[in-house]
Design a protein around this motif. Structure first.
Motif, PDB file in Angstrom:
ATOM      1  N   HIS A  26      21.031   0.828  11.994  1.00 32.96           N
ATOM      2  CA  HIS A  26      20.632  -0.077  10.928  1.00 32.96           C
ATOM      3  C   HIS A  26      21.774  -0.465   9.992  1.00 32.96           C
ATOM      4  O   HIS A  26      22.764   0.266   9.857  1.00 32.96           O
ATOM      5  CB  HIS A  26      19.476   0.543  10.119  1.00 32.96           C
ATOM      6  N   MET A  33      20.522   3.750   1.491  1.00 23.05           N
ATOM      7  CA  MET A  33      21.572   4.320   2.341  1.00 23.05           C
ATOM      8  C   MET A  33      22.433   3.217   2.936  1.00 23.05           C
ATOM      9  O   MET A  33      21.996   2.074   3.070  1.00 23.05           O
ATOM     10  CB  MET A  33      20.964   5.174   3.460  1.00 23.05           C
ATOM     11  N   PRO A  34      23.668   3.580   3.296  1.00 27.56           N
ATOM     12  CA  PRO A  34      24.555   2.599   3.945  1.00 27.56           C
ATOM     13  C   PRO A  34      24.181   2.445   5.418  1.00 27.56           C
ATOM     14  O   PRO A  34      23.278   3.127   5.905  1.00 27.56           O
ATOM     15  CB  PRO A  34      25.931   3.235   3.797  1.00 27.56           C
ATOM     16  N   MET A  36      24.113   2.922   9.311  1.00 28.56           N
ATOM     17  CA  MET A  36      24.315   4.088  10.176  1.00 28.56           C
ATOM     18  C   MET A  36      23.316   4.043  11.328  1.00 28.56           C
ATOM     19  O   MET A  36      22.386   3.233  11.312  1.00 28.56           O
ATOM     20  CB  MET A  36      24.100   5.389   9.386  1.00 28.56           C
ATOM     21  N   MET A  38      20.443   6.388  13.018  1.00 26.68           N
ATOM     22  CA  MET A  38      19.684   7.607  12.712  1.00 26.68           C
ATOM     23  C   MET A  38      18.258   7.503  13.220  1.00 26.68           C
ATOM     24  O   MET A  38      17.787   6.433  13.571  1.00 26.68           O
ATOM     25  CB  MET A  38      19.654   7.840  11.203  1.00 26.68           C
ATOM     26  N   PHE A  40      14.269   7.928  12.402  1.00 24.65           N
ATOM     27  CA  PHE A  40      13.293   7.924  11.304  1.00 24.65           C
ATOM     28  C   PHE A  40      11.931   8.357  11.835  1.00 24.65           C
ATOM     29  O   PHE A  40      11.488   7.845  12.872  1.00 24.65           O
ATOM     30  CB  PHE A  40      13.067   6.498  10.782  1.00 24.65           C
TER      31      PHE A  40
HETATM   32 CU   LIG Z   1      20.178   5.690   7.752  1.00 24.73          CU
END
Ligand SMILES: [Cu+2]
Length: 76
Positions: A26, A33-34, A36, A38, A40
């Motif tokens: 994203h 948040m920046p 990255m 990840m 969810f």
């Molecule tokens: Cu993130």
């Protein structure tokens, strides 16, 4: 801490309907948040229906007291 929603954009990298969760590469998510890649948690496995790896999506993240969760996903 109060619940806040943020809009995000990204690319699906993995789908796990059993968790249920989604891995997203994203961009920046507001002040949350920046950019990255990840995983969810998602609030409902049905949010993953019709999605495939490498789909581009718009999504909504909720920053709740018990953690960050994706609450809505829309394929681009
Ligand atoms: Cu993130």
């Amino acid at each position: 801490m109060q619940t806040t929603q943020y809009k995000g954009e990204g690319v699906v990298k993995a789908l796990n309907p059993k968790a249920p969760s989604i891995e997203i590469d994203h961009g920046d998510i507001g002040t949350l948040m920046p950019a990255m890649q990840m995983e969810f948690p998602v609030t409902d496995a049905n949010l993953l229906n019709g999605l495939a790896v490498n789909d581009r999506i718009d999504f909504t993240v909720e920053n709740a007291p018990d953690g960050v969760k994706v609450v809505a996903i829309k394929k681009k």
